[in-house]
Design an enzyme around this catalytic site. Structure first.
Site, PDB file in Angstrom:
ATOM      1  N   HIS A 129       5.916  -1.475   2.799  1.00  0.00           N
ATOM      2  CA  HIS A 129       6.491  -2.599   1.930  1.00  0.00           C
ATOM      3  C   HIS A 129       6.017  -2.198   0.730  1.00  0.00           C
ATOM      4  O   HIS A 129       4.647  -2.123   0.493  1.00  0.00           O
ATOM      5  CB  HIS A 129       6.692  -3.833   2.218  1.00  0.00           C
ATOM      6  CG  HIS A 129       7.480  -4.913   1.734  1.00  0.00           C
ATOM      7  ND1 HIS A 129       7.115  -5.312   0.617  1.00  0.00           N
ATOM      8  CD2 HIS A 129       8.876  -5.222   1.704  1.00  0.00           C
ATOM      9  CE1 HIS A 129       8.171  -6.203  -0.006  1.00  0.00           C
ATOM     10  NE2 HIS A 129       9.086  -6.288   0.910  1.00  0.00           N
ATOM     11  N   GLN A 209       6.647  -8.387   9.244  1.00  0.00           N
ATOM     12  CA  GLN A 209       7.723  -8.407  10.115  1.00  0.00           C
ATOM     13  C   GLN A 209       7.283  -8.390  11.772  1.00  0.00           C
ATOM     14  O   GLN A 209       8.110  -8.242  12.687  1.00  0.00           O
ATOM     15  CB  GLN A 209       8.428  -6.971  10.097  1.00  0.00           C
ATOM     16  CG  GLN A 209       8.901  -7.001   8.677  1.00  0.00           C
ATOM     17  CD  GLN A 209      10.199  -7.616   8.637  1.00  0.00           C
ATOM     18  OE1 GLN A 209      10.868  -8.494   9.369  1.00  0.00           O
ATOM     19  NE2 GLN A 209      10.470  -8.082   7.110  1.00  0.00           N
ATOM     20  N   LYS A 232       9.895 -15.966   7.119  1.00  0.00           N
ATOM     21  CA  LYS A 232      10.379 -14.790   8.005  1.00  0.00           C
ATOM     22  C   LYS A 232      10.208 -15.480   9.453  1.00  0.00           C
ATOM     23  O   LYS A 232      10.640 -14.825  10.195  1.00  0.00           O
ATOM     24  CB  LYS A 232       9.684 -13.450   7.811  1.00  0.00           C
ATOM     25  CG  LYS A 232      10.145 -12.806   6.392  1.00  0.00           C
ATOM     26  CD  LYS A 232       9.529 -11.576   6.381  1.00  0.00           C
ATOM     27  CE  LYS A 232       9.452 -11.074   4.840  1.00  0.00           C
ATOM     28  NZ  LYS A 232      10.716 -10.781   4.286  1.00  0.00           N
ATOM     29  N   CYS A 371      12.744  -2.704  -0.556  1.00  0.00           N
ATOM     30  CA  CYS A 371      11.220  -2.423  -1.050  1.00  0.00           C
ATOM     31  C   CYS A 371      10.429  -1.385  -0.162  1.00  0.00           C
ATOM     32  O   CYS A 371       9.166  -1.425  -0.006  1.00  0.00           O
ATOM     33  CB  CYS A 371      10.593  -3.991  -0.978  1.00  0.00           C
ATOM     34  SG  CYS A 371      11.467  -5.097  -2.020  1.00  0.00           S
TER      35      CYS A 371
END
Ligand code: 7TS
Length: 413
Positions: A129, A209, A232, A371
């Site tokens: 990212h 993530q 997230k 991104c």
């Protein structure tokens, strides 16, 4: 109809915790498949804000009154919750930041400036990212360090042989994500940490993530630094975590100055700094957000991370099989080890148009470069559509997404 009944996740019960899932978009029930960008928030987390601002809103650490004590206890209690969530050894190894981006910038500006000089190498990967690329580029021009990039193969898997070739005695830091946000690739970070340490390098892992979707054990990985974001992982925006090994954090200089991070301030003698983690937490932090993050991580524990991972894996499989028959559709990111991210392009249909039209059907997916421009450009595209899954998504929602996609693609081609 897909059958997930062998999995013990009671998704109807999970969904009842998320008020937003009852809303409609363009007159259709919301199907929220943009979880890699931000996950939705359970009422237990929302309620923390109400309880905090109604009951014990006060600045932390410096007060001697009851409200300040209560706020401090809840804030510091979250440090322990985070420690347990990622199995860190000590709560003082947990630094609260604004998110993954700020956590990486902290490492770049504090550890990086103290430990990197001309000719030193930082090894990142093609899968990163922008938040794990640009902070190193900013430092590179200033300090004369060299950024090297681990390539990916056509499945979006990091080339481990190339990694072992690229790493060398000039490598001071390896900075890679645990899970790719654009393709969902799960990287073998424990093995990569072992190789980094063999070469005397440190490893920073961007876990933005991974933390929401799989059990993370920073000691098992032997991560030197590990970063993730609250929003997230069913928590609020504005808060994130940097884990750092205590001996590293202790040796690092502060990166922002102000209140909360000092021991003594004087004009006559050098200012002295607080112990870790407070040395890295200048100014009033996002107090309610931190406490709410703690509640979010508890919520994940109540559902069970293993169950969430298994559920999302099944959703991914169901969605991947569902879109297979769509003419001209190509999935980007086909690693054997993948998290719940489905990135794709369709010949003759613009990703942006697909995103806009499927939104009309109530389905929220993300379109764009995510991104991760260097990654997408190496696959010859500048945008993909991305559906990404969370614990509250259902096989029926995947069916709505697949049927919607078929319709939309039919309209566009
Ligand atoms: N690293 C990874 C792997 C990410 O996916 C993201 C955000 C970040 C870092 C930055 O996190 P932040 O909370 O500091 O912004 N990823 C995405 C995305 O995929 N779509 O929107 C944000």
């Amino acid at each position: 109809m897909a059958d997930f009944s062998d999995l013990l996740l009671d998704v109807a019960r999970v969904r009842r915790d998320f008020p937003i899932l009852d809303r409609e978009v363009h007159g259709k029930p919301l199907v929220y498949l943009d979880n890699a960008a931000t996950s939705q928030t359970p009422r237990q987390v929302i309620e923390v804000f109400d309880a905090y601002y109604r009951g014990y809103n006060a600045n932390i650490h410096r007060g001697l009154h009851t409200l300040a004590d209560e706020a401090t206890a809840a804030f510091e209690g979250t440090r322990e919750t985070v420690r347990a969530f990622i199995n860190a050894g000590e709560a003082r190894e947990i630094v609260f930041t604004r998110g993954t981006t700020e956590a990486i910038n902290l490492v770049a500006n504090s550890w990086g400036r103290a430990n990197l000089g001309p000719g030193d190498e930082v090894l990142i990967s093609r899968l990163e990212h922008h938040s794990n690329i640009v902070p190193w580029q900013l430092l590179a021009s200033e300090l004369g360090i060299v950024i090297k990039v681990i390539p990916v193969d056509e499945r979006g898997v990091l080339d481990q042989a190339a990694y072992r070739d690229l790493i060398g005695e000039r490598t001071k830091l390896v900075a890679v994500n645990h899970v790719s946000n654009a393709f969902g690739t799960i990287n073998p970070v424990a093995e990569m940490a072992r190789v980094a340490h063999e070469h005397g390098a440190r490893i920073l892992i961007d876990g933005a993530q991974a933390a929401p979707h799989q059990r993370v054990d920073v000691r098992d990985i032997d991560a030197d630094f590990y970063a993730f974001s609250g929003h997230k992982v069913y928590g609020p925006t504005g808060v994130g975590v940097l884990y750092g090994k205590a001996e590293l954090l202790e040796a690092m200089p502060p990166w922002q100055g102000g209140g909360e991070m000092i021991k003594t301030v004087s004009f006559e003698t050098p200012t002295t700094f607080a112990a870790i983690p407070h040395k890295f937490e200048a100014g009033t932090p996002a107090i309610a957000e931190v406490i709410a993050l703690g509640r979010a991580l508890q919520w994940v524990g109540e559902i069970g991370m293993e169950l969430i991972s298994a559920w999302e894996a099944r959703l991914l499989q169901h969605a991947s099989e569902g879109v297979e028959t769509i003419d001209g559709l190509r999935i980007l990111g086909t690693a054997p080890d993948k998290a719940g991210v489905l990135s794709f392009v369709v010949d003759g249909a613009h990703s942006q148009d697909i995103g806009l039209l499927i939104d009309q059907l109530g389905v929220a997916i993300r379109t764009g470069h995510h991104c991760a421009q260097p990654l997408l450009s190496s696959f010859g595209v500048d945008a993909t559509c991305r559906a990404s899954f969370a614990a509250y998504n259902t096989p029926e929602e995947v069916d709505i997404f697949v049927e919607g996609l078929e319709r939309v693609v039919g309209m566009l081609r």
